[in-house]
Design an enzyme around this catalytic site. Structure first.
Site, PDB file in Angstrom:
ATOM      1  N   GLU B  56      30.793  80.842  30.898  1.00 39.06           N
ATOM      2  CA  GLU B  56      31.354  81.256  32.188  1.00 39.06           C
ATOM      3  C   GLU B  56      30.623  82.442  32.797  1.00 39.06           C
ATOM      4  O   GLU B  56      30.471  82.528  34.015  1.00 39.06           O
ATOM      5  CB  GLU B  56      32.843  81.575  32.033  1.00 39.06           C
ATOM      6  N   PHE B  81      39.363  81.479  32.423  1.00 32.51           N
ATOM      7  CA  PHE B  81      37.975  81.743  32.040  1.00 32.51           C
ATOM      8  C   PHE B  81      37.174  82.483  33.106  1.00 32.51           C
ATOM      9  O   PHE B  81      36.022  82.811  32.896  1.00 32.51           O
ATOM     10  CB  PHE B  81      37.261  80.441  31.694  1.00 32.51           C
TER      11      PHE B  81
END
Lengths: 569, 322
Positions: B56, B81
């Site tokens: 991410e 995330f």
């Protein structure tokens, strides 16, 4: 107009290294780093200096950009991911012409464009770095965008070794490989030091450091593992000495030609490079020099020296081997004495030989043309692959030298002018001095190797050095003729910075050991000069203060010895 | 029964339409492209779609690099995330870089699985801090659409308005609360129900709860004003001030921790413009836990996020103001 582009073809050959062009700018940028961090009272000189040559080569050899139009769409992008080295970036941008050099004194100050870390406030900055590990990912975005738009510009990204502790670097490593980003060239500034300590102690990238001596990692190539990490991620990996301009240029050219994978140039560097007390000392990661010390550092940066073995002092029947010996000996230049049997009685070789020798090493070829009518032959020597070409003042005039000058500049070959022992700087040369790269002051009558140094040359070099300084000469004086271990210190103190060694180097059995001896002698002279400078600025107190900064290795005790001998403490 | 529609499906479909019109739109995903319904965009525009894997930080930063080069970069994955995991990259690579008057880079972080309604995946995956994180970042704008009409229109709008955006969608299908004709403007709230006795301000899935609460209050003779404040930053300060002035009390409801979240954003305006009694409904500084789909209402109820609690809070406020 934009600055210097790729090494494009000219005369059907690659351009020269543009060695002095880069060297001068790297030196100037280093000085600006000292100026900026000293004024700011904080900042990161160590990491700025380890990447100085890398940044200089990117900016002054490869990058296409236009300081007048910083956001020119087709420019190449240079991303400094290890953003704490921003003084190094800003200084280079100032040298490149993005803003006035005096602005470096606003570094880290309130309302300055030169923030503590790279920021878009400063023209030419392509990435707001500082929080580590992000720049490579950002560069991937840039590279993908270029691909979407079918643009041919390239992304050059500098990351740090401490920075490589960040997991995101490896996320990015995988992604760049997946997307086969061959428009992305990464430089790893492998200086072995991060904020707390040596990298191999904090988080080994190669392997754990056993002793206190970081040089053990430098010396033993078998212990370098970081390249393997990148290779296993699918990258084209090139490993070099990150302070050698010719290695950076060669590696970058190779990266530019590599298709289908991104390239990383693992550049082994020295933190604080070029300033002895900063070199390899983790303390200088993020500390600024004190204003009292800054002028000494400034002089130290002016005292960079280079060793140029002259291969004709060796076996003329096997010059290939002599070039190899010089390269193996870690010479800075290979000095090539071209004699035509006309300008001097002897004949050595011509451009054809240089062309033959060229593929052996990327080390700069310092061609000293002792020939008549050099202007007629200059293109041959450019084409042969010379990086520096020096012609004699005795066989030039303003017009022919002007022509030579222009041809060399256009081909990124550095420009030298040579004076015979009997010759003074001719008045016509004056207008070229500021732009000249190298001035050879012959200390023997040219024509053959193995002659004795003409003593009056010391006085002559000192005199010429003064004149050159007044005329804003930014190149280096090369001492050529009879230079050996017995006189190289005085030659340095006269003002010479490049030292040609014929029989004194190439004539010796162990070239590498001899060059080490040469460097030691010159370093001794340089240290003496710097102690003298410290004394003139602040007496014994400043001398001691400056010496105390030299914490790593034996430097301190050696300096104390010199200072005592000279009566400064 | 109100029609239930899926925000992610709408998002994916809208992206394709936007992509057809604007060749500069790119989409970046992180191994959740199937779930986020961005994969069809990738099928249609393979050169403008990048899946960086479960990475991410890289997702956000690659999107920033693309945006830096003039792309309109949509970066999508689950809420948990992005803000929680990547606040550094979001702050430094997207929100901070500003030049020539353009504040931040042109990245649109559109996430799903916001709040407690994530359900079964459990408290570790229920992002109840994202409003707080994102609205604290300068240059960042924060949107929480209530239904698919809002998702579609806001996706279009953020593709056209320069700058960083964070838009949070829900995992489950949501009831339609807006008509197709409803217009949306960044920084402007929508008055879904007018009323004079109290105001209920909501965003995302709590908008339907607010409407339900208003219905039940109406039966008791209490007239409530219902605001869909989908634009949490910038927030419609004028609308909030007006509501405070005209209705004398405000209840907020959010699928988020009440600390520094939506209710706090409203309270900041109220306290500075026209202080009136308030109640903030939301997670009371506690994490969530697993709940299967049919149990999600129980999970919400455990945190007091119900129309009943909204109605009760309205009454409580009114008892104080009288």
């Amino acid at each position: 107009m934009f600055d210097f582009g790729y090494s494009i073809s000219y005369f059907g050959k690659d351009m020269g290294l543009n060695y002095y062009h880069i060297l001068k700018r790297v030196r100037e940028a280093r000085k600006l780093v000292i100026k900026g961090t000293t004024t700011a009272g904080s900042g990161h000189p160590g990491g700025s200096f380890s990447m100085a040559e890398i940044m200089g080569c990117i900016l002054f050899k490869f990058l296409r950009y236009d300081p007048k139009n910083p956001l020119w769409e087709d420019r190449d992008r240079m991303v400094l991911s290890k953003g704490h080295a921003s003084p190094g970036l800003f200084s280079n941008l100032a040298v490149a012409g993005y803003f006035d050099k005096s602005e470096i004194e606003t570094l880290r100050k309130f309302e300055s464009r030169l923030q503590g870390h790279p920021d878009y406030k400063c023209p030419g900055v392509e990435f707001c770095g500082g929080s580590l590990g992000i720049g490579l990912s950002f560069s991937i975005g840039m590279a993908l965008a270029a691909r979407i738009d079918s643009k041919t510009h390239r992304i050059y990204t500098v990351i740090g070794d401490g920075e490589s502790d960040e997991g995101q670097v490896w996320e990015a490593a995988m992604a760049a490989s997946k997307y086969k980003l061959d428009n992305l060239t990464v430089f790893l500034d492998r200086n072995f030091i991060q904020q707390d300590d040596y990298t191999e102690r904090v988080m080994p990238l190669d392997e754990e450091l056993a002793s206190d001596d970081i040089s053990e990692m430098w010396k033993n190539a078998a212990r370098w593992k970081i390249g393997d990490k990148w290779r296993s991620f699918g990258w084209n990996v090139i490993e070099i000495d990150g302070h050698r301009i010719e290695q950076i240029v060669k590696a970058t050219n190779s990266a530019l030609q590599t298709k289908g994978t991104p390239s990383i140039i693992v550049s082994r560097t020295v933190k604080g490079k070029m300033v002895e007390h900063m070199e390899d000392n983790p303390k200088w990661h993020g500390v600024a020099p004190s204003p009292k010390i800054a002028p000494i550092i400034d002089l130290e940066l002016d005292c960079q020296f280079l060793i140029a073995p002259s291969i004709i002092a060796g076996d003329m029947a096997n010059l290939e081997n002599e070039v190899k010996r010089a390269a193996h000996g870690r010479a800075d230049f290979v000095h090539l004495d071209v004699m035509d049997g006309l300008f001097v009685a002897n004949k050595t070789f011509d451009h054809n030989k240089i062309k033959e020798l060229r593929p052996i090493t990327p080390i700069p070829f310092d061609a000293h043309l002792m020939i008549n009518e050099p202007v007629k032959h200059i293109k041959d020597y450019v084409e042969a692959g010379s990086d520096i070409i020096t012609v004699h003042a005795e066989v030039c005039d303003e017009s022919s030298f002007g022509e030579i000058h222009d041809t060399l500049r256009a081909n990124e070959v550095s420009i030298g002018l040579a004076l015979n022992p009997e010759t003074e700087l001719p008045p016509w040369a004056e207008r070229f001095i500021a732009d000249l790269d190298q001035l050879i002051v012959m200390s023997v009558v040219p024509g053959k190797s193995g002659q004795k140094y003409i003593e009056s040359s010391h006085e002559k070099v000192q005199r010429i050095a003064k004149i050159l300084a007044e005329k804003k000469f930014t190149g280096l004086i090369e001492a050529d003729g009879g230079v050996d271990l017995s006189n190289v210190e005085s030659c340095f103190l006269d003002g010479a910075r490049v030292f040609v060694g014929g029989s004194a180097i190439i004539g010796q059995k162990d070239v590498r050991a001899t060059i080490v001896e040469f460097r030691k002698k010159i370093l001794y002279a340089r240290r003496k000069l710097l102690i003298q400078k410290a004394y003139s600025l602040g007496g014994s107190e400043l001398v001691s203060k400056w010496i105390d900064l030299h914490e790593v290795g034996k430097k301190k005790s050696e300096l104390v010895q010199i200072a005592k001998e000279a009566g400064y403490v | 029964m109100t029609e239930m529609t899926d925000m992610r499906t709408t998002y994916g479909e809208t992206l394709i339409k936007i992509g057809e019109e604007n060749p500069n739109v790119v989409v970046v995903g992180a191994d959740t492209t199937d779930s986020l319904k961005t994969r069809p965009f990738g099928k249609k525009f393979p050169n403008r779609f990048f899946n960086v894997g479960i990475a991410e930080a890289n997702l956000v930063s690659v999107a920033a690099g693309l945006a830096n080069e003039g792309k309109v970069a949509f970066a999508s994955t689950y809420a948990i995330f992005l803000p929680g995991r990547c606040v550094d990259q979001i702050r430094n690579a997207i929100a901070y870089p500003s030049r020539n008057g353009k504040l931040g880079l042109n990245v649109k972080m559109v996430v799903s699985h916001g709040g407690l309604t994530v359900g079964a995946d459990g408290g570790s995956h229920q992002q109840i801090e994202d409003i707080a994180i994102m609205r604290a970042i300068p240059n960042m704008r924060v949107l929480i659409p209530a239904d698919t009409v809002a998702v579609s229109k806001l996706t279009w709008i953020i593709s056209q308005v320069y700058g960083p955006f964070y838009m949070r969608m829900a995992r489950s299908k949501t009831p339609l609360v807006h008509s197709e004709a409803q217009e949306f403007e960044i920084g402007k709230g929508i008055v879904l129900r007018d009323g004079s006795d109290c105001t209920i301000a909501a965003c995302g899935i709590t908008v339907q709860m607010a409407l339900d609460a208003a219905d039940s209050l109406k039966k008791e003779g209490i007239s409530s004003r219902v605001l869909d404040l989908f634009s949490i930053k910038p927030i419609d300060a004028a609308l909030i001030e007006k509501a405070a002035r005209e209705t004398g009390g405000i209840v907020t409801c959010e699928e988020h921790n009440i600390m520094a979240g939506f209710g706090s954003a409203v309270a900041e305006i109220v306290s500075e413009t026209h202080p009136v009694p308030m109640r903030r409904i939301g997670a009371q500084d506690k994490f969530g836990e697993s709940a299967r789909d049919n149990e999600v209402p129980l999970l919400l109820a455990k945190h007091g996020i119900t129309s009943i609690n909204i109605a009760n809070s309205v009454k409580e406020i009114r008892s104080k103001t009288r």
